[in-house]
Design a protein around this motif. Structure first.
Motif, mmCIF file in Angstrom:
data_model
loop_
_atom_site.group_PDB
_atom_site.id
_atom_site.type_symbol
_atom_site.label_atom_id
_atom_site.label_comp_id
_atom_site.label_asym_id
_atom_site.label_seq_id
_atom_site.Cartn_x
_atom_site.Cartn_y
_atom_site.Cartn_z
ATOM 1 N N GLY A 93 0.838 -1.191 0.000
ATOM 2 C CA GLY A 93 0.000 0.000 0.000
ATOM 3 C C GLY A 93 0.872 1.239 0.000
ATOM 4 O O GLY A 93 1.765 1.393 -0.828
ATOM 5 N N SER A 94 0.651 2.117 0.972
ATOM 6 C CA SER A 94 1.435 3.342 1.043
ATOM 7 C C SER A 94 2.656 3.202 1.952
ATOM 8 O O SER A 94 3.431 4.138 2.094
ATOM 9 C CB SER A 94 0.555 4.486 1.552
ATOM 10 N N GLN A 95 2.842 2.035 2.557
ATOM 11 C CA GLN A 95 3.973 1.820 3.454
ATOM 12 C C GLN A 95 5.155 1.235 2.687
ATOM 13 O O GLN A 95 4.992 0.339 1.875
ATOM 14 C CB GLN A 95 3.581 0.869 4.580
ATOM 15 N N MET A 96 6.345 1.767 2.989
ATOM 16 C CA MET A 96 7.549 1.302 2.304
ATOM 17 C C MET A 96 8.666 1.091 3.316
ATOM 18 O O MET A 96 8.892 1.919 4.192
ATOM 19 C CB MET A 96 7.998 2.302 1.257
ATOM 20 N N LEU A 97 9.347 -0.042 3.158
ATOM 21 C CA LEU A 97 10.523 -0.348 3.956
ATOM 22 C C LEU A 97 11.675 -0.493 2.989
ATOM 23 O O LEU A 97 11.671 -1.376 2.136
ATOM 24 C CB LEU A 97 10.319 -1.651 4.735
ATOM 25 N N ASP A 98 12.656 0.395 3.107
ATOM 26 C CA ASP A 98 13.792 0.395 2.186
ATOM 27 C C ASP A 98 15.053 0.004 2.956
ATOM 28 O O ASP A 98 15.576 0.776 3.750
ATOM 29 C CB ASP A 98 13.957 1.781 1.562
ATOM 30 N N SER A 99 15.514 -1.215 2.711
ATOM 31 C CA SER A 99 16.744 -1.684 3.353
ATOM 32 C C SER A 99 17.820 -1.956 2.305
ATOM 33 O O SER A 99 18.701 -2.791 2.514
ATOM 34 C CB SER A 99 16.463 -2.956 4.164
ATOM 35 N N SER A 100 17.751 -1.213 1.210
ATOM 36 C CA SER A 100 18.720 -1.433 0.138
ATOM 37 C C SER A 100 20.065 -0.788 0.468
ATOM 38 O O SER A 100 20.134 0.227 1.165
ATOM 39 C CB SER A 100 18.195 -0.866 -1.182
ATOM 40 N N VAL A 101 21.111 -1.379 -0.038
ATOM 41 C CA VAL A 101 22.458 -0.841 0.155
ATOM 42 C C VAL A 101 22.572 0.523 -0.522
ATOM 43 O O VAL A 101 23.203 1.434 0.001
ATOM 44 C CB VAL A 101 23.520 -1.835 -0.382
ATOM 45 N N ARG A 102 21.930 0.682 -1.684
ATOM 46 C CA ARG A 102 21.968 1.958 -2.397
ATOM 47 C C ARG A 102 21.464 3.097 -1.511
ATOM 48 O O ARG A 102 22.098 4.150 -1.399
ATOM 49 C CB ARG A 102 21.130 1.877 -3.677
ATOM 50 N N THR A 103 20.337 2.890 -0.835
ATOM 51 C CA THR A 103 19.770 3.929 0.028
ATOM 52 C C THR A 103 20.670 4.196 1.226
ATOM 53 O O THR A 103 20.866 5.347 1.622
ATOM 54 C CB THR A 103 18.364 3.525 0.494
ATOM 55 N N LYS A 104 21.240 3.136 1.787
ATOM 56 C CA LYS A 104 22.145 3.319 2.924
ATOM 57 C C LYS A 104 23.384 4.118 2.517
ATOM 58 O O LYS A 104 23.842 4.985 3.260
ATOM 59 C CB LYS A 104 22.544 1.963 3.502
ATOM 60 N N LEU A 105 23.899 3.868 1.320
ATOM 61 C CA LEU A 105 25.047 4.632 0.826
ATOM 62 C C LEU A 105 24.678 6.097 0.574
ATOM 63 O O LEU A 105 25.468 6.995 0.852
ATOM 64 C CB LEU A 105 25.602 3.997 -0.445
ATOM 65 N N GLN A 106 23.474 6.322 0.066
ATOM 66 C CA GLN A 106 23.018 7.693 -0.167
ATOM 67 C C GLN A 106 22.897 8.449 1.145
ATOM 68 O O GLN A 106 23.285 9.621 1.242
ATOM 69 C CB GLN A 106 21.687 7.701 -0.913
ATOM 70 N N ARG A 107 22.377 7.797 2.181
ATOM 71 C CA ARG A 107 22.273 8.439 3.502
ATOM 72 C C ARG A 107 23.660 8.752 4.069
ATOM 73 O O ARG A 107 23.879 9.821 4.626
ATOM 74 C CB ARG A 107 21.504 7.534 4.461
ATOM 75 N N LEU A 108 24.561 7.798 3.921
ATOM 76 C CA LEU A 108 25.929 8.002 4.400
ATOM 77 C C LEU A 108 26.578 9.175 3.667
ATOM 78 O O LEU A 108 27.265 10.000 4.278
ATOM 79 C CB LEU A 108 26.749 6.720 4.206
ATOM 80 N N GLU A 109 26.345 9.281 2.366
ATOM 81 C CA GLU A 109 26.893 10.385 1.577
ATOM 82 C C GLU A 109 26.360 11.724 2.086
ATOM 83 O O GLU A 109 27.117 12.695 2.220
ATOM 84 C CB GLU A 109 26.523 10.199 0.103
ATOM 85 N N LEU A 110 25.074 11.791 2.407
ATOM 86 C CA LEU A 110 24.492 13.013 2.946
ATOM 87 C C LEU A 110 25.113 13.395 4.298
ATOM 88 O O LEU A 110 25.398 14.566 4.553
ATOM 89 C CB LEU A 110 22.977 12.890 3.081
ATOM 90 N N VAL A 111 25.315 12.394 5.132
ATOM 91 C CA VAL A 111 25.925 12.656 6.439
ATOM 92 C C VAL A 111 27.350 13.166 6.252
ATOM 93 O O VAL A 111 27.780 14.120 6.923
ATOM 94 C CB VAL A 111 25.905 11.365 7.310
ATOM 95 N N MET A 112 28.091 12.545 5.350
ATOM 96 C CA MET A 112 29.474 12.952 5.107
ATOM 97 C C MET A 112 29.554 14.377 4.542
ATOM 98 O O MET A 112 30.456 15.130 4.884
ATOM 99 C CB MET A 112 30.171 11.966 4.153
ATOM 100 N N LYS A 113 28.623 14.750 3.695
ATOM 101 C CA LYS A 113 28.606 16.104 3.148
ATOM 102 C C LYS A 113 28.319 17.120 4.245
ATOM 103 O O LYS A 113 28.844 18.217 4.234
ATOM 104 C CB LYS A 113 27.552 16.245 2.054
ATOM 105 N N GLY A 114 27.507 16.717 5.213
ATOM 106 C CA GLY A 114 27.193 17.611 6.331
ATOM 107 C C GLY A 114 28.379 17.833 7.241
ATOM 108 O O GLY A 114 28.549 18.894 7.817
#
Length: 179
Positions: free
Chosen positions: A156-177
């Motif tokens: 439905g409208s619920q999503m669980l994203d445990s992909s490595v791609r998303t985790k790397l994107q989050r890490l990249e955002l943290v590193m840029k900060g």
């Protein structure tokens, strides 16, 4: 079930239920919807006003005969054709299938994985979702290698994203900060 697709799907559900043909009609509609999505010529036939009702009905009738469609499905599609609503046929099919699943208490999960899942893995995913979402969970799996690893599960409208791609994107955002 609002709108045009909802009204047609509701009528078809009632007819198929009265004739104890819900499973046969559902299977026909799954095949028909897949054919519409995969075949550009078929989509053009259904959506283009340049084809006459007779041309559309003849082509659909031949396709449904080849397909071995149930009589209820065949008659329904021809009525939709006669009413010049073929452009909505895919939406009607999807609405029918969603409503049938809802009535049966089934939940459909869309799983996008980095690689093809084995039958055992698909069953494990379904079993993990049963407790939270209901007794009957159907799992549709698609493969997206860009995920690198892990998976994305959507119900439905619920999503669980445990992909490595998303985790790397989050890490990249943290590193840029930090920098």
């Amino acid at each position: 079930m609002n709108g045009l697709a909802g009204r047609y799907a509701s009528a078809l559900l009632d007819i198929a239920d009265d004739k104890s043909a819900l499973d046969a009609v559902a299977e026909d509609l799954r095949g028909l919807d897949a054919a519409i999505e995969e075949n550009a010529d078929l989509r053009q036939l259904l959506e283009s006003p340049r084809y006459s009702h007779e041309e559309q009905a003849k082509a659909l009738s031949e396709m449904l005969d080849k397909f071995g469609a149930h009589e209820i499905t065949r008659n329904f599609v021809l009525v939709v054709s006669e009413n010049r609503r073929l452009a909505a046929l895919s939406d009607i099919a999807k609405t029918f299938l969603v409503e049938l699943s809802r009535r049966r208490g089934e939940v459909r999960a869309t799983v996008t994985a980095a690689h093809e899942l084995t039958a055992t893995q698909q069953k494990a995913v379904a079993n993990a979702l049963v407790g939270k979402f209901g007794d009957k969970v159907e799992v549709d799996v698609t493969v997206d290698e860009s995920l690198i690893g892990g998976m994305i599960v959507q119900i439905g409208s619920q999503m669980l994203d445990s992909s490595v791609r998303t985790k790397l994107q989050r890490l990249e955002l943290v590193m840029k900060g930090v920098g």
